[in-house]
Design a protein around this motif. Structure first.
Motif: not given
Length: 78
Positions: A3-9, A13-27
Protein backbone atom coordinates in the motif's frame (compact mmCIF):
# COMPACT_ATOMS: atom_id res chain seq x y z
CA UNK A 1 4.46 -2.36 2.28
CA UNK A 2 2.47 -2.74 -0.94
CA UNK A 3 0.00 0.00 0.00
CA UNK A 4 2.82 2.40 0.85
CA UNK A 5 4.57 1.58 -2.41
CA UNK A 6 1.47 2.01 -4.57
CA UNK A 7 0.50 5.30 -2.93
CA UNK A 8 3.94 6.85 -3.30
CA UNK A 9 4.59 5.44 -6.78
CA UNK A 10 1.33 7.00 -7.97
CA UNK A 11 2.31 10.32 -6.39
CA UNK A 12 5.62 10.22 -8.27
CA UNK A 13 3.87 9.46 -11.56
CA UNK A 14 1.47 12.40 -11.27
CA UNK A 15 4.12 14.78 -9.93
CA UNK A 16 5.58 17.60 -11.97
CA UNK A 17 9.09 16.12 -11.95
CA UNK A 18 10.91 15.56 -15.21
CA UNK A 19 10.35 12.09 -16.69
CA UNK A 20 13.96 11.06 -16.07
CA UNK A 21 13.69 11.96 -12.39
CA UNK A 22 10.35 10.16 -12.13
CA UNK A 23 12.01 7.02 -13.49
CA UNK A 24 14.85 7.31 -10.94
CA UNK A 25 12.40 7.75 -8.07
CA UNK A 26 10.29 4.81 -9.20
CA UNK A 27 13.37 2.59 -9.32
CA UNK A 28 14.31 3.69 -5.79
CA UNK A 29 10.81 2.81 -4.60
CA UNK A 30 10.50 -0.43 -6.56
CA UNK A 31 13.82 -2.08 -5.66
CA UNK A 32 12.98 -2.86 -2.01
CA UNK A 33 9.52 -4.13 -2.94
CA UNK A 34 10.88 -6.29 -5.75
CA UNK A 35 13.45 -7.72 -3.36
CA UNK A 36 10.64 -9.16 -1.24
CA UNK A 37 7.93 -9.97 -3.77
CA UNK A 38 9.67 -10.35 -7.11
CA UNK A 39 11.53 -13.24 -8.66
CA UNK A 40 12.36 -15.69 -5.86
CA UNK A 41 11.55 -13.11 -3.25
CA UNK A 42 8.56 -15.12 -2.08
CA UNK A 43 10.95 -17.80 -0.87
CA UNK A 44 13.27 -15.32 0.84
CA UNK A 45 10.70 -12.62 1.55
CA UNK A 46 10.27 -13.11 5.31
CA UNK A 47 14.02 -12.89 5.84
CA UNK A 48 14.43 -9.86 3.56
CA UNK A 49 11.35 -7.95 4.67
CA UNK A 50 12.89 -5.94 7.56
CA UNK A 51 15.83 -4.71 5.45
CA UNK A 52 13.55 -3.99 2.50
CA UNK A 53 11.18 -1.98 4.68
CA UNK A 54 14.15 0.07 5.89
CA UNK A 55 15.25 0.69 2.29
CA UNK A 56 11.72 1.73 1.31
CA UNK A 57 11.51 4.08 4.29
CA UNK A 58 14.89 5.59 3.37
CA UNK A 59 13.74 6.12 -0.22
CA UNK A 60 10.56 7.82 1.00
CA UNK A 61 12.55 10.04 3.36
CA UNK A 62 14.83 11.07 0.50
CA UNK A 63 11.84 11.90 -1.69
CA UNK A 64 10.23 13.93 1.11
CA UNK A 65 13.47 15.86 1.65
CA UNK A 66 13.70 16.61 -2.07
CA UNK A 67 10.09 17.82 -2.16
CA UNK A 68 10.66 19.98 0.92
CA UNK A 69 13.72 21.58 -0.73
CA UNK A 70 11.73 22.28 -3.87
CA UNK A 71 8.89 23.83 -1.84
CA UNK A 72 11.36 26.00 0.08
CA UNK A 73 12.87 27.25 -3.17
CA UNK A 74 9.42 27.94 -4.62
CA UNK A 75 8.33 29.79 -1.51
CA UNK A 76 11.41 32.00 -1.47
CA UNK A 77 11.20 32.87 -5.17
CA UNK A 78 9.72 36.30 -5.88
Amino acid sequence: MIGTYVTHARAVVISECQDGRKAELLVELTDPVWEVFGSRGWQRGPRLLPRSLERLAAALDAIRAEVDRQLDVSASAP
